[in-house]
Each structure stands twice: as C-alpha cells, then as structure tokens.
Design an enzyme around this catalytic site. Structure first.
Site, PDB file in Angstrom:
ATOM      1  N   GLU A   1      -1.888  16.432 -12.159  1.00  0.00           N
ATOM      2  CA  GLU A   1      -0.580  16.895 -12.617  1.00  0.00           C
ATOM      3  C   GLU A   1      -0.021  15.930 -13.668  1.00  0.00           C
ATOM      4  O   GLU A   1      -0.104  14.706 -13.514  1.00  0.00           O
ATOM      5  CB  GLU A   1       0.375  16.971 -11.424  1.00  0.00           C
ATOM      6  CG  GLU A   1       1.768  17.456 -11.798  1.00  0.00           C
ATOM      7  CD  GLU A   1       2.700  17.501 -10.591  1.00  0.00           C
ATOM      8  OE1 GLU A   1       3.813  18.031 -10.744  1.00  0.00           O
ATOM      9  OE2 GLU A   1       2.309  17.011  -9.522  1.00  0.00           O
ATOM     10  N   TYR A   2       0.532  16.494 -14.725  1.00  0.00           N
ATOM     11  CA  TYR A   2       1.171  15.680 -15.752  1.00  0.00           C
ATOM     12  C   TYR A   2       2.666  15.576 -15.446  1.00  0.00           C
ATOM     13  O   TYR A   2       3.345  16.596 -15.320  1.00  0.00           O
ATOM     14  CB  TYR A   2       0.963  16.303 -17.140  1.00  0.00           C
ATOM     15  CG  TYR A   2       1.712  15.591 -18.240  1.00  0.00           C
ATOM     16  CD1 TYR A   2       1.451  14.249 -18.531  1.00  0.00           C
ATOM     17  CD2 TYR A   2       2.694  16.247 -18.974  1.00  0.00           C
ATOM     18  CE1 TYR A   2       2.138  13.587 -19.532  1.00  0.00           C
ATOM     19  CE2 TYR A   2       3.398  15.598 -19.976  1.00  0.00           C
ATOM     20  CZ  TYR A   2       3.111  14.264 -20.247  1.00  0.00           C
ATOM     21  OH  TYR A   2       3.799  13.607 -21.232  1.00  0.00           O
TER      22      TYR A   2
ATOM     23  N   ASP B   1      -3.521   0.901  -2.515  1.00  0.00           N
ATOM     24  CA  ASP B   1      -2.822   0.229  -3.614  1.00  0.00           C
ATOM     25  C   ASP B   1      -1.403   0.777  -3.773  1.00  0.00           C
ATOM     26  O   ASP B   1      -0.970   1.111  -4.877  1.00  0.00           O
ATOM     27  CB  ASP B   1      -3.607   0.398  -4.919  1.00  0.00           C
ATOM     28  CG  ASP B   1      -3.203  -0.613  -5.990  1.00  0.00           C
ATOM     29  OD1 ASP B   1      -2.577  -1.644  -5.633  1.00  0.00           O
ATOM     30  OD2 ASP B   1      -3.504  -0.384  -7.175  1.00  0.00           O
TER      31      ASP B   1
ATOM     32  N   LYS C   1       2.300   0.564  -4.341  1.00  0.00           N
ATOM     33  CA  LYS C   1       3.207  -0.388  -4.991  1.00  0.00           C
ATOM     34  C   LYS C   1       4.118   0.391  -5.931  1.00  0.00           C
ATOM     35  O   LYS C   1       3.834   1.566  -6.255  1.00  0.00           O
ATOM     36  CB  LYS C   1       2.417  -1.450  -5.764  1.00  0.00           C
ATOM     37  CG  LYS C   1       1.500  -0.887  -6.842  1.00  0.00           C
ATOM     38  CD  LYS C   1       0.691  -1.996  -7.497  1.00  0.00           C
ATOM     39  CE  LYS C   1      -0.252  -1.422  -8.566  1.00  0.00           C
ATOM     40  NZ  LYS C   1      -1.054  -2.493  -9.201  1.00  0.00           N
ATOM     41  N   PRO C   2       5.222  -0.194  -6.380  1.00  0.00           N
ATOM     42  CA  PRO C   2       6.178   0.538  -7.229  1.00  0.00           C
ATOM     43  C   PRO C   2       5.565   1.135  -8.493  1.00  0.00           C
ATOM     44  O   PRO C   2       5.939   2.234  -8.897  1.00  0.00           O
ATOM     45  CB  PRO C   2       7.233  -0.516  -7.565  1.00  0.00           C
ATOM     46  CG  PRO C   2       7.192  -1.463  -6.411  1.00  0.00           C
ATOM     47  CD  PRO C   2       5.735  -1.538  -6.012  1.00  0.00           C
TER      48      PRO C   2
ATOM     49  N   ASN D   1       2.810   2.444  -8.854  1.00  0.00           N
ATOM     50  CA  ASN D   1       1.987   3.612  -8.541  1.00  0.00           C
ATOM     51  C   ASN D   1       2.803   4.753  -7.948  1.00  0.00           C
ATOM     52  O   ASN D   1       2.255   5.675  -7.343  1.00  0.00           O
ATOM     53  CB  ASN D   1       0.856   3.236  -7.581  1.00  0.00           C
ATOM     54  CG  ASN D   1      -0.289   2.535  -8.315  1.00  0.00           C
ATOM     55  OD1 ASN D   1      -0.407   2.648  -9.533  1.00  0.00           O
ATOM     56  ND2 ASN D   1      -1.104   1.813  -7.580  1.00  0.00           N
TER      57      ASN D   1
ATOM     58  N   ASP E   1      -2.147   7.373  -8.571  1.00  0.00           N
ATOM     59  CA  ASP E   1      -3.250   6.415  -8.714  1.00  0.00           C
ATOM     60  C   ASP E   1      -4.018   6.176  -7.410  1.00  0.00           C
ATOM     61  O   ASP E   1      -3.869   5.142  -6.754  1.00  0.00           O
ATOM     62  CB  ASP E   1      -2.747   5.091  -9.286  1.00  0.00           C
ATOM     63  CG  ASP E   1      -3.909   4.226  -9.786  1.00  0.00           C
ATOM     64  OD1 ASP E   1      -5.076   4.625  -9.592  1.00  0.00           O
ATOM     65  OD2 ASP E   1      -3.653   3.158 -10.360  1.00  0.00           O
TER      66      ASP E   1
END
Length: 318
Positions: free
Chosen positions: A8-9, A54, A56-57, A59, A72
C-alpha cells in the site's frame, strides 16, 4: 519471471519519529490511540505467525487522514513450523528498541515485539528513549540491569494507567511482560477510554467484573473480555419486558449477566433462567425462527452477540 511485492502506498505519510521530539509530543489520548492500533496490528501479525522484530517510531506511518500503519516487515521472522526456507536469524533490528532476549541473541517470541512497543510508548510520551546509550554495549547493559526512569519524571500529566502499561511492556522477565499483544491492547483501550471519560471507564470495569463472575466466561482472559465488550451490545431490560418473541427471526445469542428470565412456549411456562445462562443459541446455529418467548422476571442485564460480533473477535476469543 520477475518476483515482486505489492504494498500500500501511504500518500504524504509521516513516521512517528516526527512526534518523538520534546516540542512536538502528541496529546496523551492520541499516544494511547496510536500505540493501541499498533498493538492490534501486532496481534493480527502474531496470529498469522509473523514476528516483526523491528518495532520503532520510524516504522509506523501516519497517513494524511490520521490512519496508523505498521510498516517495514523486512526483517520479520516467520514462526510457522512448515516453513523450511532459510530465514535471517542473526541479530537484526534497532538496538535501542530491542528486547533483552534480542540483545542477548536468544530465542525471540511475539513478546519481544511488545518490549519494543513499550519502548516506543515511552518515547512518544516523553521524547526520550528509556534505555538511551551511545553504544550497543551501553544499551545492552541498561536493558539487562537498570530500570528506566518513570515516565512521570519527564511528563507530570501522565496517569498511572499509562505508567503501568509502560512498566509491564518493558519487563525484563517474560512472565512479567504482556503475554500477547491483545492483552496489551485491552489495557491501552481501557486507558484510552479513561483519558476521555473516567466515569465511562469505571462503568466498563464494572461490566468486566460482572462477566468474570459468570461460569460462562470462566476460560476467558481479561483481554478477551475487554475485546468482547468492544464489539458486543450490553442491554438492560425492565421486569416484565420481552427480550425474545416466539416466531421472530434474528441471529442474536443472549448471555444473561444479571437478573432472571422466564422462558415460555405457546403461552406455557417452560423454565426460569438465572444469571450465567445463555439463550437464543439454537436459533443462531440452525437459522430457524425463535421457538420460545423470553420475558424478564426482574430487571436484567444481558450481553448480545451475533454473527458480525463474533467474526470481528480474535480467534481465541471466538
């Protein structure tokens, strides 16, 4: 012959990094909502056998309309035993957000993602990392040996409910950490409701306690009861009021939480039901019309479930 992944964009999306700086911290209600949605996304991924590794902000994307997207999955670990392809098992991810077991290169589980999510919650609330250090060795030492400073040290408007969630998510010992993402989501949901309306939260807590007293919900964990209350209807009926009418057509299952009801068929009394009993399940399962009438003998409280409600719940809750 070309392999590709379609994703998805997110037009104009920003990462949560933008709101981790001291001067741009989000309101408490928004922080609770954002991390709640991330916990729900992780719950879905974990139930599909995917550990993110992973969290984290940077991502987490926020769309123009405010939607939250966990992104991600490039270093995600697949836990399906049927998968025999080689997977990257080395130390991967971002050390500042890693769990103790990740930093020690030990076996990781879905609970490792929850430690990282706790890290992110701390940073969104304070603008600081709970285990900040200049080197991986320094981060590892702090994570394995030191307790982070309380969130209230940096922000005095943080309620105990959020402070407690941070502490539990960042627990070094797995038995002290949240057992699953749904459990963490349930507590965040409660905290989010409390930030909006403390009185409403106390009312929901009362309903949770009422359901926990019933044998019908004996095998439910707190997180699943909270989840159920988000989707199901809670209704009150006065004495003498009809809950179900013989010959009608619907797919609702009723769980009697409080009070008693009379069941009659063709105008004749069949039986009296006490709290904890359910009725309407045969119509739900068989798609036939109602075969009896149910009337409140006393003021009653009931939980209403239908096909849509059940389909929205997690598999364990279903």
């Amino acid at each position: 012959d070309r392999y590709y992944i379609a994703m998805e964009y997110i037009d104009g999306g920003r990462t949560l990094d933008h709101w981790c700086a001291g001067g741009r911290l989000l309101p408490l209600e928004r922080v609770a909502e954002v991390v709640l949605k991330c916990a729900q996304a992780l719950d879905y991924a974990h139930r599909k056998g995917v550990i993110h590794r992973d969290v984290k902000p940077s991502n987490v994307l926020v769309s123009r309309s405010g939607e939250i997207k966990l992104a991600d999955f490039s270093v995600a670990l697949l836990t399906d035993s049927k998968i025999d392809e080689t997977q990257l098992l080395d130390l991967v991810g971002s050390p500042a957000y890693m769990s103790p077991e990740q930093l020690c290169d030990e076996s990781i589980t879905h609970q490792s993602d929850l430690f990282s999510l706790g890290n992110m919650l701390y940073e969104l609330l304070t603008g600081r990392l709970p285990f900040a250090a200049e080197t991986v060795a320094g981060v590892t030492h702090k994570v394995l040996n030191l307790e982070p400073l309380p969130v209230s040290r940096w922000r005095d408007d943080v309620p105990e409910s959020l402070e407690r969630i941070v502490r539990r998510a960042l627990a070094r010992n797995l038995v002290d950490r949240y057992a699953n993402a749904l459990e963490m989501a349930a507590e965040l949901s409660m905290a989010f409701s409390g930030l909006h309306d403390p009185l409403a939260t106390r009312a929901v807590e009362g309903r949770v306690d009422a359901l926990k007293r019933l044998n019908f919900f004996a095998e439910f964990r707190d997180a699943e009861i909270w989840e159920l209350l988000r989707w199901a209807q809670w209704r009150e009926f006065a004495a003498g009021e009809t809950l179900v009418t013989e010959g009608t057509d619907d797919d609702i299952v009723y769980v009697l939480v409080d009070g008693t009801v009379d069941v009659s068929k063709g105008g004749k009394a069949v039986r009296n039901l006490p709290p904890g009993e359910c009725f309407g399940e045969m119509t739900y399962l068989s798609s036939l019309k109602r075969s009896a009438t149910v009337t409140a003998c006393t003021p009653v409280s009931v939980l209403l479930l239908n096909a849509d409600t059940i389909a929205k719940a997690s598999m364990r809750c279903q």
